[in-house]
Design a protein around this motif. Structure first.
Motif, short mmCIF file in Angstrom:
data_model
loop_
_atom_site.label_atom_id
_atom_site.label_comp_id
_atom_site.label_asym_id
_atom_site.label_seq_id
_atom_site.Cartn_x
_atom_site.Cartn_y
_atom_site.Cartn_z
N GLU A 247 101.90 32.84 21.34
CA GLU A 247 101.57 32.13 20.11
C GLU A 247 102.52 30.95 19.91
O GLU A 247 103.74 31.11 19.98
CB GLU A 247 101.65 33.07 18.91
CG GLU A 247 101.25 32.41 17.59
CD GLU A 247 101.26 33.39 16.43
OE1 GLU A 247 100.78 33.02 15.34
OE2 GLU A 247 101.74 34.52 16.62
N VAL A 248 101.94 29.79 19.69
CA VAL A 248 102.70 28.58 19.41
C VAL A 248 102.42 28.19 17.97
O VAL A 248 101.26 27.98 17.58
CB VAL A 248 102.31 27.43 20.37
CG1 VAL A 248 103.11 26.18 20.07
CG2 VAL A 248 102.49 27.86 21.82
N THR A 249 103.48 28.09 17.16
CA THR A 249 103.36 27.82 15.73
C THR A 249 104.22 26.62 15.36
O THR A 249 105.35 26.51 15.82
CB THR A 249 103.79 29.04 14.90
OG1 THR A 249 103.05 30.19 15.32
CG2 THR A 249 103.53 28.82 13.42
N VAL A 250 103.66 25.75 14.53
CA VAL A 250 104.41 24.60 14.02
C VAL A 250 103.90 24.31 12.61
O VAL A 250 102.70 24.41 12.33
CB VAL A 250 104.25 23.38 14.94
CG1 VAL A 250 102.80 22.93 15.03
CG2 VAL A 250 105.14 22.23 14.47
N GLN A 251 104.83 23.98 11.72
CA GLN A 251 104.47 23.68 10.33
C GLN A 251 104.24 22.18 10.17
O GLN A 251 104.78 21.36 10.93
CB GLN A 251 105.58 24.15 9.39
CG GLN A 251 105.82 25.65 9.41
CD GLN A 251 106.92 26.06 8.46
OE1 GLN A 251 107.42 25.26 7.67
NE2 GLN A 251 107.33 27.33 8.53
#
Length: 570
Positions: A433-437
Motif C-alpha cells: 500500500e502506497v499512501t500520500v496526503q
C-alpha cells in the motif's frame, strides 16, 4: 466477387506509379478469447511494416498511411503511442489484456535526439494528432505533461534513453465515440471495406463493456540479425462483450451476433490474415463447442503462459466453405468457472472527508506464492492537489517497505503537475500500500469545468514490472509469431514485461456557488428598473391639468336631446 475486388485493389495501387515498388508488409489478426466470466474478449491487431526512412522525405506511400508518415518526418518522431479507451478493464474478472491502456486518452512520444525544442514539437504534434483522430488532444499542455525518468522506455530498437526527449500525457476524461473510430479505420490499407475491418461496426463496438483503440509506431528489426531496421505501425482494437449489454440472454456467441457481420474475404493487401480462438481451457470441448471446426492449431506464449489457439486462415479460400462466409460460433456447455487471480494487480482510491485534505491510496498485489519482484510505480497528480510528500508511506504485510528508487518532481501552480516514480520490491503473496496526503486548492472561477460538481479526474497510476513467467520463453525464436504475443520486447526467458493501469480518481474540489452571479444580476436589474426608472420618469415627464370629462350618463342624455331637438345640457 472476392477475386474481382482483389483485382480492383491491385490495379488501383499499380496506377500509383513507383510507389508499388516500395517494400512493405501488412498483417491482420483477430483473437477471440472466451473469459471465465462468460464474456468474450475480441482483440484486433493490424501490423504495417515499411522498410524506409521517413527522415529523408518520402513522397510515395503504399501501405503506410501518408498522414502518419508526414507526422514522423515533420516532428522527428522516434516512437509514438496513443490510445483511446472507454470503460475500465476488470483484471480480477477478465485477466490481463494483450495491450493495456488507461481510461480516456493516453499519449507518449519519444523524439529523435536531433530535436532542439522538444516542448514546441510536443505542442504542435498534439494539435496535429487532435485533428487526425478528431479528439481533444489539443487540451494537452504543460499542466498535464510529464517527463518520466524510468517508466515508458522505448519499445523499439535503439538506445535512446535520455528522458529529455520523452513526453507523456493522459486525459482521463476523454470520451471515445464514432468520430474517433472512423479516422482510425481509414489508416488501414484496406480501410473497412475488406478483411477483418469489416467487422468494426460502430454501434456494436460501442455497445460493449470495454472498448479500446490504440496506435503504436516504432522502429523494429527488419530480420532476426537486426542489421537494418524498418518502421512498424501497429493498430489494435480491444472489445469485451457481455450477455447483459448485448441483450442476447443466451450463452452463445458468434461473429454475427457480436459484430452483425461475417467474414467473406481477407484484405487483398495482407500477407497474413488469421482468426485465433483461445481453446487452452477447452482441450476436450467440455467448456464450449466451436464451429466450424478447423484443423489448424497454434501454440504461443502469451503473458508468460502457454496458450493453444484454433486458427482460421482467411487467405485460404477453403476456410469460407461453400457459403463463402465465415461465422465462427461458440456455444457454452459448462457453467462459468472461477477466474484465476492475476500475478500482478493494482487498485487506487481516495480517502478522507471534507473538501480540504485527503489521502490517495494505491494498492499493488503480488499474488505469486513464493516469488518477489520489483515494480516501477508512476503517479501523475494535477497541481491543484497539493501533495504532502513527507507523508508518503509504503507498507507491505504491515511493515515499512522502503523504495530503492524515488524520483519526485514537485508541481507548479498552473504550470506543471506532480510526478512521482518509485521502484518497490513486492514480497510474495502480499499487498503493498502506497499512501500520500494532499490538500485541495481553490481554483479561480474561470478554471472550473462546465460541470464542476461532477468532480475532477486524476489519471491512473502506471505499474511496470518484469513478472515471473510460468513457462520458459524462447527469446531467440526466429519462427513467425502471432502479433498479439510479440509487442513487448523479451530479453529473459524467466520473466516477461507487463504494464497495468489502476482506476482513475474522481476528486471533488471546493466549489463556489455559481448561482450567485445570476442572483446578483437579477437583483441589480430589478433595482435599476424600479429605482432609476421611476426617477427618470419624474425628471423627464411634463405634467398638464386636464378638464374632467363628462360622465357616461350625461353623454347619453345629450345624445337623446340632440335627437329630439332639445338644448343640450351643459
Amino acid at each position: 466477387m472476392a477475386a474481382f475486388r482483389s483485382n480492383i485493389f491491385m490495379l488501383a495501387f499499380f496506377l500509383c506509379g513507383f510507389s508499388v515498388f516500395v517494400t512493405g508488409d501488412f498483417q491482420e489478426e483477430l483473437v477471440i478469447k472466451p473469459l471465465h466470466s462468460g464474456d468474450i474478449y475480441a482483440s484486433f491487431q493490424f501490423r504495417t511494416q515499411w522498410d524506409t526512412d521517413f527522415l529523408l522525405g518520402i513522397s510515395h506511400y503504399r501501405l503506410f498511411p501518408k498522414s502518419l508518415g508526414q507526422v514522423i518526418s515533420k516532428f522527428s518522431v522516434r516512437e509514438l503511442h496513443i490510445s483511446f479507451t472507454q470503460g475500465y478493464w476488470r483484471t480480477m474478472q477478465w485477466g490481463q489484456p494483450f495491450l493495456p491502456s488507461p481510461p480516456g486518452a493516453e499519449l507518449w512520444v519519444w523524439f529523435q535526439d536531433t530535436v532542439t525544442d522538444v516542448d514546441l514539437a510536443w505542442k504542435e504534434l498534439t494539435n496535429v494528432l487532435s485533428g487526425i483522430f478528431c479528439a481533444s488532444l489539443n487540451f494537452i499542455d504543460s499542466t498535464n505533461t510529464v517527463q518520466p525518468s524510468a517508466s515508458f522506455k522505448p519499445l523499439g530498437v535503439g538506445n535512446v534513453t535520455d528522458q529529455r526527449f520523452l513526453r507523456y500525457a493522459v486525459l482521463p476524461r476523454e470520451i471515445v465515440c464514432t468520430e474517433n473510430l472512423t479516422p482510425w479505420k481509414k489508416l488501414l490499407p484496406c480501410g473497412s471495406k475488406a478483411g477483418l475491418a469489416v467487422l468494426m461496426k460502430s454501434e456494436k463496438l460501442f455497445h460493449s463493456s470495454f472498448h479500446s483503440q490504440a496506435l503504436h509506431i516504432r522502429p523494429v528489426c527488419k530480420d532476426w540479425q537486426c542489421k537494418s531496421t524498418s518502421w512498424e505501425l501497429r493498430q489494435t482494437l480491444n472489445v469485451v462483450f457481455d450477455l447483459h449489454t448485448s441483450g442476447q440472454g443466451k450463452r452463445e456467441w458468434s461473429l454475427f451476433k457480436m459484430f452483425s457481420r461475417t467474414l467473406t474475404e481477407a484484405c487483398p493487401l495482407a500477407s497474413s490474415s488469421k482468426v485465433y480462438v483461445d481453446i487452452t481451457d477447452n482441450p476436450q470441448g467440455e467448456l464450449f463447442e466451436l464451429s466450424p471446426a478447423t484443423p489448424l492449431v497454434s501454440q504461443a506464449v502469451v503473458l508468460g503462459d502457454g496458450r493453444t489457439y484454433s486458427v482460421y486462415d482467411l487467405t485460404d479460400h477453403a476456410t469460407f466453405g461453400q457459403t463463402h462466409s465465415l461465422n465462427v460460433l461458440l456455444r457454452w456447455r459448462a457453467a462459468e468457472r472461477e477466474m484465476l487471480r492475476p500475478l500482478l494487480h493494482g487498485e487506487r482510491y481516495v480517502a478522507g472527508y471534507g473538501l480540504q485534505t485527503g489521502e490517495i491510496h494505491t494498492l499493488v498485489y503480488n499474488n505469486h506464492p513464493y516469488r518477489a519482484f520489483p515494480v516501477l510505480l508512476l503517479d501523475t497528480v494535477p497541481w491543484y492537489l497539493r501533495l504532502y510528500i513527507h507523508t508518503l508511506t509504503v507498507t507491505s504485510k504491515g511493515r515499512d517497505n522502503k523504495p530503492s528508487y524515488i524520483h519526485y518532481q514537485p508541481s507548479k501552480d498552473r504550470l506543471q503537475p506532480h510526478l512521482l516514480e518509485m521502484l518497490i520490491q513486492l514480497p510474495p503473496n502480499s499487498v503493498t500500500e502506497v499512501t500520500v496526503q494532499f490538500e485541495r486548492a481553490l481554483l479561480k472561477w474561470t478554471e472550473y469545468t462546465p460541470d464542476p460538481n461532477h468532480g475532477f479526474y486524476v489519471g491512473s497510476s502506471v505499474i511496470s514490472a518484469l513478472v515471473p513467467s510460468v513457462v520458459a520463453m524462447d527469446t531467440n525464436n526466429t519462427q513467425e509469431r502471432p502479433l498479439f504475443s510479440s509487442f513487448f520486447p523479451c530479453k529473459e526467458e524467466s520473466t516477461y514485461f507487463m504494464r497495468i493501469y489502476t482506476e482513475p480518481l474522481l476528486v471533488n474540489l471546493p466549489t463556489p456557488d455559481f448561482s450567485m452571479p445570476y442572483n446578483v444580476i437579477c437583483l441589480t436589474c430589478t433595482v435599476v428598473a424600479v429605482g432609476y426608472g421611476s426617477l427618470y420618469n419624474l425628471l423627464t415627464r411634463t405634467f398638464q391639468v386636464e378638464e374632467p370629462s363628462q360622465g357616461l350618463a350625461k353623454r347619453l342624455a345629450n345624445i337623446i336631446r340632440r335627437l329630439r331637438g332639445v338644448p343640450l345640457l351643459t
